[in-house]
Design a protein around this motif. Structure first.
Motif, PDB file in Angstrom:
ATOM      1  N   ASN A 126       0.825  -1.210   0.000  1.00 12.74           N
ATOM      2  CA  ASN A 126       0.000   0.000   0.000  1.00 12.74           C
ATOM      3  C   ASN A 126       0.860   1.261   0.000  1.00 12.74           C
ATOM      4  O   ASN A 126       0.603   2.199  -0.763  1.00 12.74           O
ATOM      5  CB  ASN A 126      -0.927  -0.026   1.216  1.00 12.74           C
ATOM      6  CG  ASN A 126      -2.039   1.005   1.147  1.00 12.74           C
ATOM      7  OD1 ASN A 126      -2.593   1.272   0.073  1.00 12.74           O
ATOM      8  ND2 ASN A 126      -2.372   1.593   2.286  1.00 12.74           N
ATOM      9  N   LYS A 130       0.999   3.867  -3.205  1.00 11.87           N
ATOM     10  CA  LYS A 130       0.530   5.238  -2.951  1.00 11.87           C
ATOM     11  C   LYS A 130       1.657   6.253  -3.023  1.00 11.87           C
ATOM     12  O   LYS A 130       1.442   7.401  -3.402  1.00 11.87           O
ATOM     13  CB  LYS A 130      -0.159   5.318  -1.586  1.00 11.87           C
ATOM     14  CG  LYS A 130      -1.478   4.567  -1.525  1.00 11.87           C
ATOM     15  CD  LYS A 130      -2.074   4.594  -0.129  1.00 11.87           C
ATOM     16  CE  LYS A 130      -2.607   5.958   0.258  1.00 11.87           C
ATOM     17  NZ  LYS A 130      -3.308   5.923   1.568  1.00 11.87           N
ATOM     18  N   ARG A 131       2.882   5.820  -2.650  1.00 13.46           N
ATOM     19  CA  ARG A 131       4.014   6.751  -2.620  1.00 13.46           C
ATOM     20  C   ARG A 131       5.240   6.114  -3.283  1.00 13.46           C
ATOM     21  O   ARG A 131       6.285   5.948  -2.653  1.00 13.46           O
ATOM     22  CB  ARG A 131       4.323   7.170  -1.178  1.00 13.46           C
ATOM     23  CG  ARG A 131       3.249   8.033  -0.539  1.00 13.46           C
ATOM     24  CD  ARG A 131       2.974   9.332  -1.324  1.00 13.46           C
ATOM     25  NE  ARG A 131       4.165  10.133  -1.547  1.00 13.46           N
ATOM     26  CZ  ARG A 131       4.560  11.130  -0.751  1.00 13.46           C
ATOM     27  NH1 ARG A 131       3.845  11.432   0.324  1.00 13.46           N
ATOM     28  NH2 ARG A 131       5.648  11.824  -1.033  1.00 13.46           N
ATOM     29  N   PHE A 162      -9.076   4.167  -0.904  1.00 15.98           N
ATOM     30  CA  PHE A 162      -7.701   4.550  -1.218  1.00 15.98           C
ATOM     31  C   PHE A 162      -6.668   3.861  -0.323  1.00 15.98           C
ATOM     32  O   PHE A 162      -5.478   4.171  -0.396  1.00 15.98           O
ATOM     33  CB  PHE A 162      -7.539   6.073  -1.152  1.00 15.98           C
ATOM     34  CG  PHE A 162      -8.137   6.768  -2.345  1.00 15.98           C
ATOM     35  CD1 PHE A 162      -7.578   6.605  -3.599  1.00 15.98           C
ATOM     36  CD2 PHE A 162      -9.261   7.560  -2.217  1.00 15.98           C
ATOM     37  CE1 PHE A 162      -8.124   7.229  -4.714  1.00 15.98           C
ATOM     38  CE2 PHE A 162      -9.814   8.193  -3.312  1.00 15.98           C
ATOM     39  CZ  PHE A 162      -9.243   8.030  -4.571  1.00 15.98           C
ATOM     40  N   ASN A 163      -7.125   2.932   0.502  1.00 20.10           N
ATOM     41  CA  ASN A 163      -6.200   2.087   1.256  1.00 20.10           C
ATOM     42  C   ASN A 163      -6.452   0.609   0.982  1.00 20.10           C
ATOM     43  O   ASN A 163      -6.017  -0.245   1.758  1.00 20.10           O
ATOM     44  CB  ASN A 163      -6.303   2.380   2.754  1.00 20.10           C
ATOM     45  CG  ASN A 163      -5.580   3.656   3.133  1.00 20.10           C
ATOM     46  OD1 ASN A 163      -4.356   3.720   3.081  1.00 20.10           O
ATOM     47  ND2 ASN A 163      -6.344   4.684   3.486  1.00 20.10           N
ATOM     48  N   TYR A 168      -8.203   0.269  -5.574  1.00 17.46           N
ATOM     49  CA  TYR A 168      -7.708   1.406  -6.359  1.00 17.46           C
ATOM     50  C   TYR A 168      -6.767   0.995  -7.488  1.00 17.46           C
ATOM     51  O   TYR A 168      -6.728   1.666  -8.520  1.00 17.46           O
ATOM     52  CB  TYR A 168      -7.083   2.482  -5.473  1.00 17.46           C
ATOM     53  CG  TYR A 168      -5.815   2.104  -4.732  1.00 17.46           C
ATOM     54  CD1 TYR A 168      -4.590   1.974  -5.384  1.00 17.46           C
ATOM     55  CD2 TYR A 168      -5.833   1.939  -3.341  1.00 17.46           C
ATOM     56  CE1 TYR A 168      -3.428   1.653  -4.699  1.00 17.46           C
ATOM     57  CE2 TYR A 168      -4.678   1.632  -2.643  1.00 17.46           C
ATOM     58  CZ  TYR A 168      -3.472   1.493  -3.330  1.00 17.46           C
ATOM     59  OH  TYR A 168      -2.328   1.186  -2.645  1.00 17.46           O
TER      60      TYR A 168
END
Length: 247
Positions: A126, A130-131, A162-163, A168
């Motif tokens: 995750n 996301k990053r 979004f987690n 997503y």
């Protein structure tokens, strides 16, 4: 193996969390413990010993952190959307405190890989997706990548969406997807023995790999045998097998 223990305060959580650094030089890897685990869990379960040669040779700097699962994903008293909101506090600690501390420890900004087992594998994936600007590589062992399957209940809103990588990632498109394709790599490892099915890890890992393949995101799927359970001895062997390639 050299070790340094640090307590880093989090304004978001209102408490300090532990970070343990193993090693003095090499590839920076941020390790998340299994569900509700502590920073000491990797050492206590032989994971540090399994890769001590890499640490001693200056190829690996491993940063082990506390989890925040008890207040977020593991708290069955609150709905899944609130669990995700609580996870945001942990995310803030990792991004605002832990990553800058790693940079200071390494003498500047470096690429940090993520690593985790069981629920820690979910965190590793995750954070990387996301990053990916911070975490271009995620090594995920026996993960389940759908938080709603962890006795989740209640309406799922944007925080949960979004987690949840299985949500997503399926809708990634355009320039951001192109950037992720060029930036991030995920290693998905899972046994096929005891508890890998009952935890949902085996089916979730397969599904996640299929999803990443459909999006053209770099990944490897490595399924071990039917005699390989969802447990620390398996993860020690898998980590020792895979990690040398990446550091």
């Amino acid at each position: 193996v050299s070790r340094e223990v640090t307590e880093l305060w989090s304004d978001a959580i209102g408490a300090a969390g532990t970070v343990i650094r193993y090693g003095h030089w090499g590839r920076a890897v941020l390790a998340f413990p299994s569900e509700q685990g502590k920073a000491w869990d990797f050492e206590n379960n032989g994971m540090i010993g399994a890769v001590s040669n890499l640490i001693d040779e200056g190829r690996l700097k491993l940063y082990c952190v506390d989890s925040y699962d008890a207040a977020s994903w593991s708290n069955q008293n609150i709905p899944v959307e609130e669990r995700a909101r609580q996870h945001g506090r942990y995310e803030s600690w990792i991004l605002s405190e832990v990553v800058p501390w790693i940079y200071r420890d390494c003498g500047g900004e470096v690429e940090v890989a993520t690593l985790g087992c069981s629920m820690g594998a979910f965190h590793a994936a995750n954070f990387a997706l996301k990053r990916a600007d911070l975490f271009p590589l995620a090594m995920c062992f026996s993960g389940n990548y759908d938080p709603a399957s962890w006795h989740g209940w209640g309406e799922r809103g944007s925080e949960a969406y979004f987690n949840s990588p299985l949500d997503y990632a399926g809708n990634l498109h355009g320039d951001h997807l192109d950037w992720l394709r060029a930036r991030v790599t995920l290693l998905l490892v899972c046994g096929q023995g005891q508890w890998e099915d009952t935890t949902g890890s085996l089916s979730s890992t397969r599904r996640f790999a299929e999803l990443l393949a459909s999006k053209g995101i770099r990944h490897e799927l490595d399924l071990w045998g039917f005699d390989v359970p969802h447990d620390w001895p398996s993860w020690r062997a898998q980590l020792a097998h895979h990690l040398p390639r990446f550091c």
